[in-house]
Design a protein around this motif. Structure first.
Motif, PDB file in Angstrom:
ATOM      1  N   THR A 164       0.899  -1.149  -0.045  1.00  0.00           N
ATOM      2  CA  THR A 164       0.214  -0.106   0.075  1.00  0.00           C
ATOM      3  C   THR A 164       0.957   1.308   0.031  1.00  0.00           C
ATOM      4  OG1 THR A 164      -0.169  -0.186   2.373  1.00  0.00           O
ATOM      5  CG2 THR A 164      -1.740  -1.196   1.236  1.00  0.00           C
ATOM      6  N   SER A 189       3.919   1.461  -1.177  1.00  0.00           N
ATOM      7  CA  SER A 189       4.441   1.849  -2.481  1.00  0.00           C
ATOM      8  C   SER A 189       3.571   2.658  -3.610  1.00  0.00           C
ATOM      9  CB  SER A 189       5.048   0.472  -2.978  1.00  0.00           C
ATOM     10  OG  SER A 189       3.961  -0.376  -3.256  1.00  0.00           O
ATOM     11  N   MET A 190       2.258   2.160  -3.526  1.00  0.00           N
ATOM     12  CA  MET A 190       1.223   2.450  -4.450  1.00  0.00           C
ATOM     13  C   MET A 190       1.138   4.192  -3.993  1.00  0.00           C
ATOM     14  SD  MET A 190      -1.563  -0.348  -5.207  1.00  0.00           S
ATOM     15  CE  MET A 190      -1.959  -0.585  -3.509  1.00  0.00           C
ATOM     16  N   TRP A 228      -1.131   1.168 -13.841  1.00  0.00           N
ATOM     17  CA  TRP A 228      -0.864   0.054 -13.126  1.00  0.00           C
ATOM     18  C   TRP A 228       0.425  -0.828 -13.697  1.00  0.00           C
ATOM     19  CZ3 TRP A 228      -1.595  -2.015  -8.532  1.00  0.00           C
ATOM     20  CH2 TRP A 228      -1.480  -3.501  -8.626  1.00  0.00           C
ATOM     21  N   TYR A 274       4.036   6.176  -5.083  1.00  0.00           N
ATOM     22  CA  TYR A 274       3.959   6.199  -6.479  1.00  0.00           C
ATOM     23  C   TYR A 274       3.118   7.321  -6.924  1.00  0.00           C
ATOM     24  CZ  TYR A 274       3.936   5.095 -11.673  1.00  0.00           C
ATOM     25  OH  TYR A 274       3.838   5.287 -12.921  1.00  0.00           O
ATOM     26  N   TYR A 314       3.497   0.707 -12.919  1.00  0.00           N
ATOM     27  CA  TYR A 314       4.055   0.600 -11.427  1.00  0.00           C
ATOM     28  C   TYR A 314       4.344  -0.825 -11.199  1.00  0.00           C
ATOM     29  CZ  TYR A 314       2.742  -0.647  -6.782  1.00  0.00           C
ATOM     30  OH  TYR A 314       2.977  -1.381  -5.383  1.00  0.00           O
ATOM     31  N   TRP A 315       3.644  -1.983 -11.827  1.00  0.00           N
ATOM     32  CA  TRP A 315       3.802  -3.084 -11.268  1.00  0.00           C
ATOM     33  C   TRP A 315       5.411  -3.617 -12.021  1.00  0.00           C
ATOM     34  CZ3 TRP A 315       2.088  -6.232  -7.495  1.00  0.00           C
ATOM     35  CH2 TRP A 315       2.211  -7.508  -7.495  1.00  0.00           C
TER      36      TRP A 315
END
Length: 271
Positions: A85, A87-88, A176, A91, A179-180
């Protein structure tokens, strides 16, 4: 003594070594006392013989394994969820453009000024209304948020070249996927350092578990050690043996991630 020989004398490393020895001596005393026989407990100097009876006793006659398991469950769960959570959130604060981004980040950082005792009562009431008292959820959920983790990851993401994300965007990756597949793999050093900090902080937690848990099955290791001080006040070899067992996971985690921890602390001040 010549000027050249005087310049070679470095008092700062000497002081650092002395302080290191002073810090290590109490730890060595704890380990020695935990391995000392009960009949040799109050003697001075090193013991003439060593024994594992103290460790064996706290592992079999005291529910120390249950305490360790509860602390491990809480620490690992909080660490894994918080890293994902945080890290999201970091970002989003580092890359996404939305109104009030600076204000949101300032509000998150301002929570560092608020200590747990200040919000203990309202946090307890919220957890009570959610029905999470005396449960693993009550131990885990309130401990997930950590402003320092968001700050550290945001500072790290600001150092990531935007060209990497632009190249991923040209390949059709949205936020997404960027990010991933791009950001998350590159943030492994920062995530590793934060995992050490989160694990140690939750392993050593005392005040919050003391506030919301009553069941012996949910007792964490720090509460267990506190209960042992009253039950075995005259036999502190058992208390020290349990303390050694409680310290082993923290030492292992710290030694495994200390290099990543130092690197991330350097990175956090780049921007």
């Amino acid at each position: 003594m010549t000027r050249t020989s005087r310049s070679r004398v470095r008092p700062l490393p000497i002081v650092a070594h002395v302080l290191a020895v002073v810090a290590i001596l109490p730890m060595l005393w704890v380990v020695v006392s935990a391995l000392r026989p009960a009949d040799d407990l109050f003697s001075t100097g090193l013991p003439t013989r060593w024994t594992l009876d103290n460790l064996r006793y706290v592992l079999t006659e005291v529910p120390v394994p249950r305490y360790l398991l509860n602390s491990a469950i809480v620490s690992v769960a909080v660490t894994v969820i918080a890293l994902f959570t945080h890290s999201m959130a970091a970002y989003a604060l580092a890359r996404l453009r939305f109104p009030g981004r600076g204000l949101v980040f300032s509000l998150i950082i301002s929570t560092l000024l608020v200590s747990l005792p200040v919000i203990l009562v309202p946090l307890f009431l919220v957890v009570k209304q959610l029905g999470m008292l005396d449960s693993y959820a009550g131990l885990i959920v309130p401990a997930i948020f950590n402003a320092f983790g968001i700050f550290l990851l945001r500072q790290f993401y600001l150092t990531v070249p935007r060209e990497l994300e632009e190249a991923a965007e040209l390949d059709g990756c949205g936020y997404w996927k960027r990010y991933w597949h791009v950001i998350l793999p590159m943030s492994r050093p920062a995530l590793a350092s934060l995992s050490v900090l989160f694990f140690l902080a939750n392993w050593n937690a005392f005040l919050w578990p003391l506030t919301i848990t009553r069941s012996p099955d949910l007792t964490v290791i720090q509460l267990g050690l506190s209960s042992l001080t009253g039950q075995y006040s005259s036999a502190y070899n058992y208390i020290l043996a349990a303390s050694v067992l409680a310290a082993i996971p923290t030492i292992v985690v710290f030694l495994a991630g200390q290099r990543r921890l130092v690197d991330a602390m350097k990175t956090s001040g780049l921007k």
